[in-house]
Scaffold this motif. Structure first.
Motif, PDB file in Angstrom:
ATOM      1  N   TYR A   9       0.668  -1.176   0.223  1.00 49.41           N
ATOM      2  CA  TYR A   9      -0.149   0.061   0.021  1.00 49.41           C
ATOM      3  C   TYR A   9       0.838   1.167   0.074  1.00 49.41           C
ATOM      4  CZ  TYR A   9      -4.757  -1.842   0.506  1.00 49.41           C
ATOM      5  OH  TYR A   9      -5.904  -2.513   0.336  1.00 49.41           O
ATOM      6  N   ASP A  10       2.002   1.466   0.701  1.00 50.36           N
ATOM      7  CA  ASP A  10       2.739   2.599   0.881  1.00 50.36           C
ATOM      8  C   ASP A  10       3.465   2.651  -0.450  1.00 50.36           C
ATOM      9  OD1 ASP A  10       4.246   4.402   2.405  1.00 50.36           O
ATOM     10  OD2 ASP A  10       6.062   3.104   1.876  1.00 50.36           O
ATOM     11  N   ALA A  11       4.173   1.549  -1.030  1.00 54.90           N
ATOM     12  CA  ALA A  11       4.687   1.735  -2.314  1.00 54.90           C
ATOM     13  C   ALA A  11       3.784   2.138  -3.578  1.00 54.90           C
ATOM     14  CB  ALA A  11       5.395   0.210  -2.647  1.00 54.90           C
ATOM     15  N   LEU A  12       2.578   1.647  -3.342  1.00 55.02           N
ATOM     16  CA  LEU A  12       1.519   2.024  -4.362  1.00 55.02           C
ATOM     17  C   LEU A  12       1.227   3.436  -4.272  1.00 55.02           C
ATOM     18  CD1 LEU A  12       0.424   1.045  -7.083  1.00 55.02           C
ATOM     19  CD2 LEU A  12      -1.786   0.253  -5.763  1.00 55.02           C
ATOM     20  N   GLY A  13       0.961   3.830  -3.012  1.00 54.61           N
ATOM     21  CA  GLY A  13       0.613   5.003  -2.624  1.00 54.61           C
ATOM     22  C   GLY A  13       1.628   6.237  -3.365  1.00 54.61           C
ATOM     23  N   ALA A  14       2.753   5.859  -3.481  1.00 57.55           N
ATOM     24  CA  ALA A  14       4.028   6.815  -3.900  1.00 57.55           C
ATOM     25  C   ALA A  14       4.269   6.639  -5.125  1.00 57.55           C
ATOM     26  CB  ALA A  14       5.078   6.771  -3.108  1.00 57.55           C
ATOM     27  N   HIS A  15       3.614   5.739  -5.953  1.00 57.57           N
ATOM     28  CA  HIS A  15       3.851   5.317  -7.430  1.00 57.57           C
ATOM     29  C   HIS A  15       3.495   6.199  -8.203  1.00 57.57           C
ATOM     30  CE1 HIS A  15       4.092   2.756 -10.886  1.00 57.57           C
ATOM     31  NE2 HIS A  15       2.759   2.925 -11.357  1.00 57.57           N
ATOM     32  N   THR A  16       4.238   6.596  -9.202  1.00 62.97           N
ATOM     33  CA  THR A  16       4.004   7.661 -10.451  1.00 62.97           C
ATOM     34  C   THR A  16       4.326   7.209 -11.678  1.00 62.97           C
ATOM     35  OG1 THR A  16       5.905   8.744  -9.962  1.00 62.97           O
ATOM     36  CG2 THR A  16       3.980   9.573  -8.780  1.00 62.97           C
ATOM     37  N   SER A  17       5.313   6.274 -11.866  1.00 64.43           N
ATOM     38  CA  SER A  17       5.770   5.802 -12.998  1.00 64.43           C
ATOM     39  C   SER A  17       5.065   4.792 -13.619  1.00 64.43           C
ATOM     40  CB  SER A  17       7.508   5.641 -13.066  1.00 64.43           C
ATOM     41  OG  SER A  17       7.521   4.723 -12.042  1.00 64.43           O
ATOM     42  N   ARG A  18       5.435   4.013 -14.764  1.00 68.71           N
ATOM     43  CA  ARG A  18       4.801   2.816 -15.277  1.00 68.71           C
ATOM     44  C   ARG A  18       5.211   1.647 -14.506  1.00 68.71           C
ATOM     45  NH1 ARG A  18       5.161   1.068 -21.536  1.00 68.71           N
ATOM     46  NH2 ARG A  18       3.809  -0.814 -21.458  1.00 68.71           N
ATOM     47  N   THR A  19       6.427   1.436 -14.053  1.00 68.24           N
ATOM     48  CA  THR A  19       6.841   0.366 -13.432  1.00 68.24           C
ATOM     49  C   THR A  19       7.123   0.732 -11.710  1.00 68.24           C
ATOM     50  OG1 THR A  19       7.921  -0.688 -15.326  1.00 68.24           O
ATOM     51  CG2 THR A  19       8.537  -1.450 -12.955  1.00 68.24           C
ATOM     52  N   LEU A  20       6.352  -0.231 -10.928  1.00 68.26           N
ATOM     53  CA  LEU A  20       6.651  -0.079  -9.590  1.00 68.26           C
ATOM     54  C   LEU A  20       8.095  -0.002  -9.071  1.00 68.26           C
ATOM     55  CD1 LEU A  20       4.775   0.199  -7.034  1.00 68.26           C
ATOM     56  CD2 LEU A  20       4.938  -2.040  -6.738  1.00 68.26           C
ATOM     57  N   SER A  21       8.270   0.886  -8.284  1.00 71.44           N
ATOM     58  CA  SER A  21       9.791   1.300  -7.810  1.00 71.44           C
ATOM     59  C   SER A  21      10.002   0.174  -6.707  1.00 71.44           C
ATOM     60  CB  SER A  21       9.951   2.566  -7.339  1.00 71.44           C
ATOM     61  OG  SER A  21      11.220   2.736  -6.643  1.00 71.44           O
TER      62      SER A  21
END
Length: 471
Positions: A381-393
Motif C-alpha cells: 500500500y505504501d509503495a503504490l501510494g507513492a507510485h507515479t511511473s509505469r513500473t513500480l519502484s
C-alpha cells in the motif's frame, strides 16, 4: 442437515412412559441446561424407528416401561447405533440395577429425583463426548479427502502452501463444534481471518463479535463480556448488554487471550465449563449460546508453565487448536500475496495496478517479515501510494526492509548481532567474503544486481569480485 438454531447439533431422545416425568426432564434440559434439540417418546416400541429416522447422539432411557423394557432396549440401541450415548434415568435406586446397566454399555446412570445439576453435568458430559467423537471422524474424513468442501470461506487467506491447506481442512471439519477453538501464531499471520472462516463454516445464526482483551483489567473485562444491570455500580445509569449476550447463537472471538489477568481467566473458565455467566449486579445466571474462539501470539504452554496462565484454562481452550505458520516459512506465497495486495491497493487508491520488476518478488523472499502478511500488505500500500511511473519502484520496499539506509528496527534482533560470534575458528577474510557473496546470490536467485544490493555494494563491484574468484 441439522438445524443451526438447535443445541446441540444432534438430537437428545427422552424415553419414559410417564408423561409428567418427560415434561419435567425436558424443562430441566431446556431451561438451566440450554438444550433445545429434544424429542420425547412414551412408547418404547417406537424408539428404534425414531433413532433410524433422525440424527440423535444421546438417549435418556427409563428401565421400567411396558411393552419393551429399557434393559432390553439398551443393547439394541447400542448395537444398531454405536455412536449414541445412552444415559439410564431410572426410578430404581439399586446398586445391582446400576451395575447391570453399565455392563450393558450405558454411558451413565442416574436415579429419578437426583439433583438437577448432577443430571445436567452427566448429560453435558455425554454431549461433549459424542461431539468430540463425531469431530474426530470428520477430521479424518476431511484430511483423507484432501480437498475443501467450502473453499470460499478461506478466500481472504491467499496461499498455495500445503501446510496451510491442511490447516484449512482441519478448521472446516471442526467448525460446527461447540467446543472452544484456540488459534496461535505470530502477529499478522491471519488469526482473525481464520476466526471469521470458523464462524462462516459453523453456519451459526448469530453474529461474530470480536473483542481484543489485551490490557483489560478484571472489572472492565467482566463488564465488557458479561454486561451489567442498572445500578450495578456508580455511574451504571442503564443496563448494558455484554459481548456474550450480543454473540448469542453466533461466535465470540477473543483476541490476545494470552494477556488476560489470572482473575479474568477464572471468569472465562467458568463461562467455558458451565456455559453460564453473571452480568454485574445480577444474582441470576445467564446461559451462553456463543461459540468461543480465542487467539494469541504468545506461547500459552510456556506461560502456563510459569504460572502466568491457568493450566486448566489452557487445556480447556485446546479442545481444538491450529497454529498459523509465519510468512518466512511459506515464501512461495509471497508472489501470490504481492499480486493480491497490488490489485487490492489499486482499487482502494483508485490507481491502475502497475507492473513490477521481476526481481521484486525475489527481493521480498530474502526478508524475514517480522510483521508477516500484515507487514507485506502495508509495504504494498505504501509503495503504490507513492507510485507515479509505469513500473513500480523497489525503493519503498528497500526502505521498509532496512536495505536503503532506513527501516531501522525492521530487521529482527537476531539479524543485527555479529554473525561470527562464537564461530571457531574464524574464517579468513577472503573466505568470509566468498561465503557472503554465495549467500547473497542464493537468496537473490542468481540475480547479481539484487545480490549486490543485499550486501551493500554496487553490481560492477560484485561482478569484479566474481571474475577475480574464477581466476
Amino acid at each position: 442437515m441439522s438445524d443451526p438454531t438447535l443445541t446441540p447439533s444432534f438430537g437428545l431422545l427422552l424415553v419414559d412412559d410417564e408423561a409428567p416425568w418427560l415434561r419435567t426432564l425436558g424443562m430441566t434440559l431446556e431451561g438451566p441446561g440450554g438444550m433445545t434439540n429434544l424429542r420425547s417418546c412414551q412408547d418404547s416400541r417406537e424408539v428404534l424407528g425414531i433413532l433410524k429416522e433422525g440424527d440423535f447422539g444421546v438417549v435418556l432411557l427409563d428401565l421400567t416401561m411396558p411393552y419393551l423394557s429399557g434393559e432390553a432396549l439398551l443393547p439394541q440401541i447400542l448395537e444398531e447405533h454405536p455412536g449414541t450415548a445412552v444415559i439410564v434415568v431410572s426410578g430404581l435406586n439399586q446398586v445391582e440395577t446400576a451395575v447391570r446397566a453399565m455392563r450393558l454399555g450405558a454411558f451413565d446412570f442416574f436415579v429419578k429425583g437426583v439433583d438437577d445439576d448432577r443430571l445436567l453435568d452427566g448429560v453435558r458430559r455425554a454431549v461433549r463426548v459424542v461431539e468430540l467423537e463425531r469431530e474426530n471422524r470428520a477430521v479424518g474424513r476431511r484430511l483423507l479427502a484432501g480437498r475443501l468442501e467450502h473453499p470460499e470461506a478461506f478466500s481472504p487467506l491467499v496461499t498455495a502452501d500445503v501446510s496451510l491447506q491442511t490447516i484449512f481442512r482441519y478448521v472446516e471439519a471442526v467448525a460446527p463444534s461447540r467446543e472452544p477453538m484456540l488459534i496461535t501464531g505470530e502477529s499478522g499471520t491471519g488469526k482473525e481471518l481464520v476466526a471469521r472462516a470458523i464462524h462462516a463454516l459453523g453456519r451459526r445464526p448469530g453474529p461474530l463479535v470480536a473483542v481484543n482483551v489485551a490490557g483489560l483489567d478484571d472489572n472492565v473485562f467482566a463488564d465488557t463480556l458479561f454486561g451489567h444491570r442498572r445500578g450495578a455500580f456508580t455511574g451504571a445509569d442503564s443496563a448494558r448488554r455484554g459481548m456474550v449476550e450480543q454473540a448469542a447463537g453466533g461466535t465470540l472471538f477473543l483476541d490476545e487471550i494470552g494477556d488476560l489477568s489470572l482473575s479474568s481467566q477464572v471468569k472465562l473458565l467458568r463461562l467455558l465449563q458451565e456455559g453460564e455467566y453473571y452480568p454485574l449486579g445480577s444474582d441470576e445466571p445467564q446461559i451462553s449460546s456463543a461459540r468461543i474462539v480465542v487467539a494469541t501470539h504468545q506461547d500459552l504452554a510456556a506461560r502456563q508453565a510459569t504460572g502466568a496462565f491457568r493450566k486448566d484454562l489452557y487445556y480447556r481452550l485446546r479442545a481444538h487448536h491450529v497454529h498459523l505458520p509465519p510468512l518466512r516459512e511459506r515464501k512461495k506465497d509471497i508472489p501470490l500475496l504481492l499480486d493480491h495486495f497490488l490489485a487490492e491497493a489499486a482499487v482502494a487508491l483508485g490507481k491502475e495496478s502497475p507492473h513490477y520488476p521481476p526481481q521484486l518478488a525475489v527481493l521480498l523472499s530474502t526478508y524475514p517479515f517480522p510483521g508477516n502478511v500484515r507487514e507485506l500488505r502495508a509495504m504494498v500500500y505504501d509503495a503504490l501510494g507513492a507510485h507515479t511511473s509505469r513500473t513500480l519502484s523497489m525503493a519503498g520496499f528497500l526502505r521498509a526492509m532496512g536495505k536503503d539506509g532506513g527501516g531501522e528496527g525492521s530487521v529482527p534482533p537476531s539479524r543485527t548481532g555479529n554473525p561470527f560470534a562464537g564461530v571457531e575458528p574464524l574464517p579468513a577474510l577472503p573466505e568470509a567474503v566468498n561465503l557472503l557473496i554465495e549467500e547473497a546470490l542464493e537468496r537473490s536467485g542468481g540475480n547479481q544486481s539484487l545480490a549486490a544490493r543485499l550486501i551493500g555494494i554496487s553490481q560492477p563491484a560484485l561482478s569484479k569480485r566474481l571474475k577475480a574468484g574464477r581466476k
